[in-house]
Design an enzyme around this catalytic site. Structure first.
Site, PDB file in Angstrom:
ATOM      1  N   ASP A   1       7.022   0.225   9.881  1.00  0.00           N
ATOM      2  CA  ASP A   1       7.011   0.677   8.464  1.00  0.00           C
ATOM      3  C   ASP A   1       6.069   1.709   8.641  1.00  0.00           C
ATOM      4  OD1 ASP A   1       6.925   1.790   5.993  1.00  0.00           O
ATOM      5  OD2 ASP A   1       6.690  -0.379   4.856  1.00  0.00           O
TER       6      ASP A   1
ATOM      7  N   LYS B   1       8.123   9.084   2.157  1.00  0.00           N
ATOM      8  CA  LYS B   1       6.928   9.777   1.450  1.00  0.00           C
ATOM      9  C   LYS B   1       7.038  11.456   1.969  1.00  0.00           C
ATOM     10  CE  LYS B   1       4.193   6.005  -0.209  1.00  0.00           C
ATOM     11  NZ  LYS B   1       4.030   4.797   0.228  1.00  0.00           N
TER      12      LYS B   1
ATOM     13  N   PHE C   1       2.587  -3.981   2.481  1.00  0.00           N
ATOM     14  CA  PHE C   1       3.147  -3.375   1.405  1.00  0.00           C
ATOM     15  C   PHE C   1       4.308  -2.425   1.846  1.00  0.00           C
ATOM     16  CE2 PHE C   1       4.191   0.041  -1.530  1.00  0.00           C
ATOM     17  CZ  PHE C   1       4.227  -0.735  -2.832  1.00  0.00           C
TER      18      PHE C   1
HETATM   19  C1  LIG Z   1       4.894   3.594  -0.230  1.00  0.00           C
HETATM   20  C2  LIG Z   1       5.424   2.840   0.883  1.00  0.00           C
HETATM   21  C3  LIG Z   1       6.646   2.298   0.967  1.00  0.00           C
HETATM   22  C4  LIG Z   1       7.501   2.081  -0.152  1.00  0.00           C
HETATM   23  O1  LIG Z   1       7.972   3.514  -0.652  1.00  0.00           O
HETATM   24  P1  LIG Z   1       8.542   4.006  -2.093  1.00  0.00           P
HETATM   25  O2  LIG Z   1       9.141   5.290  -1.786  1.00  0.00           O
HETATM   26  O3  LIG Z   1       7.691   3.941  -3.039  1.00  0.00           O
HETATM   27  O4  LIG Z   1       9.719   2.977  -2.354  1.00  0.00           O
HETATM   28  C5  LIG Z   1       7.188   1.238   1.884  1.00  0.00           C
HETATM   29  N1  LIG Z   1       6.338   1.162   3.107  1.00  0.00           N
HETATM   30  C6  LIG Z   1       4.966   1.640   2.918  1.00  0.00           C
HETATM   31  C7  LIG Z   1       4.202   0.987   4.156  1.00  0.00           C
HETATM   32  C8  LIG Z   1       4.459   2.215   1.914  1.00  0.00           C
HETATM   33  O5  LIG Z   1       3.234   2.935   1.913  1.00  0.00           O
END
Ligand SMILES: *Cc1c(COP(=O)(O)O)cnc(C)c1O
Length: 408
Positions: free
Chosen positions: A223, A252, A138
């Site tokens: 990520d 985040k 994700f």
């Molecule tokens: C939440 C998330 C994203 C995307 O972040 P947004 O601020 O919602 O665009 C990307 N990678 C990971 C692992 C995430 O948990």
């Protein structure tokens, strides 16, 4: 029905199926609904609220900076961007950073950097660079990103998708190595897959991926939008494996739970592909975001939040593992990123979350079977114990009658 819910039903796009609670106030690990009922936040807005709600230091920083200077665009320098990125780079050990807003934008930035590096530095023929991703990934919701998702619902109807992505199973380093070709520019991976259900790979996986990427001159892009900044009991989840990626994505929690703040961090060589005009964002690196981001990083250190995440996480996971109930299939995670996998034959994760909510705990199901426990990192011992008591009580309430009713 509550008026606020009615208005959302009437006017809002139907892209979320929110739990039926209307929140109006937050402080620390606590949230209050419009009836002044108090809930323990065990979700932290998918880890964005690691410092708790309305942290007084962060709110004071936000207000002071908003009154002074908030948004300029990067057409100009500000006194806030440099110091923020200095803290971020020094803390993470990455030489350079490119500020963005949401996690998805920072992931897109990583993908653009990796492709350009592939074409301009590695010597891959133009427009043919490939990026290897993991099944169950994700990384956000842009068209490019959902194009390499393995979740049918995230993709359904949103194509055509960008080419150049190859999927391998998560946790299988040999599969990564087998998928590498001369066109491979990068491997994008979450050290722990969050949205997939808090999936922890086998020990040594990330270190093996690092070695494979180095051997084949492939970039390792981590990520850490969800796992980064203390969430897993280390500043970065990569630190568990002593791995340094070539590119790192944070988001985040970087906004202190107040603003969307993200960043792509990289080696000199990788970030060096960007020249003025190649990439940008109107709001990325704005002084308001930088001031709050810098204060959040200071709080991370001053509040010893990495250590706290490790200690409280160990307590919470131990407490969950001590619950003996036929509905529990597995408890997994690191630090304060914990997944409780339920047997859907006994109770769905959604139903479990609704029961937790009725008992004063807010959480969120991910997929049909996993309940996520990721409270703010400031959670205390007694709050962890209180949460465990409620969770145990919810399990105790799952009588055979309930099981029949839920199955029906
Ligand atoms: C939440 C998330 C994203 C995307 O972040 P947004 O601020 O919602 O665009 C990307 N990678 C990971 C692992 C995430 O948990």
């Amino acid at each position: 029905m509550d008026r606020s819910i009615e208005l959302e039903r009437q006017y809002c796009a139907r892209n979320y199926d929110s739990l039926p609670v209307v929140l109006q106030r937050g402080e620390g690990v606590w949230l209050w609904d419009v009836n002044e009922r108090r809930y323990l936040d065990m979700m932290s807005a998918y880890s964005a609220v690691s410092f708790g709600h309305s942290h007084p230091v962060l709110v004071a920083t936000l207000i002071a900076q908003a009154q002074k200077l908030a948004v300029t665009s990067r057409a100009y320098h500000t006194d806030q961007l440099g110091p923020f990125l200095q803290s971020l780079c020094e803390m993470t050990g990455m030489p350079r950073a490119l500020p963005m807003n949401t996690g998805a934008e920072a992931v897109e930035t990583a993908l653009k950097a990796a492709r350009k590096w592939g074409h301009k530095v590695k010597g891959i023929a133009d427009d043919s660079a490939e990026i290897i991703v993991c099944r169950g990934n994700f990384a956000g919701r842009t068209t490019t990103i959902v194009g390499f998702s393995s979740e049918p619902q995230y993709r359904d109807g949103f194509g055509p998708f960008a080419a150049g992505f190859v999927s391998v199973p998560f946790g299988d380093a040999a599969a990564l190595e087998a998928a590498i070709t001369p066109r491979t520019a990068a491997f994008l991976v979450e050290p722990i897959q969050g949205e997939a259900g808090i999936i922890v790979p086998p020990a040594g996986y990330l270190a093996a991926c690092r070695a494979i990427c180095t051997r084949h001159k492939v970039l390792l892009l981590c990520d850490e939008v969800q796992t980064g900044l203390g969430r897993t009991g280390r500043l970065l989840a990569c630190d568990h494996d002593a791995v340094r990626p070539d590119g790192l994505v944070l988001g985040k929690a970087l906004g202190g739970g107040l603003l969307p703040v993200s960043a792509f961090l990289a080696s000199e060589e990788l970030m060096g592909v960007f020249a003025p005009g190649d990439h940008g964002s109107t709001f990325g690196g704005n002084p308001l975001a930088c001031a709050v981001g810098a204060a959040a990083l200071r709080l991370m250190v001053d509040g010893r939040l990495v250590e706290r995440a490790q200690e409280m996480g160990a307590r919470l996971i131990e407490g969950l593992r001590a619950i003996d109930h036929r509905a529990i299939r597995e408890v997994r995670g690191k630090g304060l990123l914990i997944g409780l996998e339920l047997d859907p034959g006994v109770i769905s994760a959604r139903e479990f979350c609704e029961r937790l909510m009725r008992n004063g705990i807010l959480s969120k199901d991910t997929h049909a079977t996993v309940v996520r426990f990721a409270p703010p990192l400031i959670i205390t011992e007694s709050e962890v114990e209180a949460a465990l008591a409620v969770i145990r009580a919810v399990f105790d309430s799952l009588s055979d009658n309930d099981r029949d009713r839920i199955a029906a």
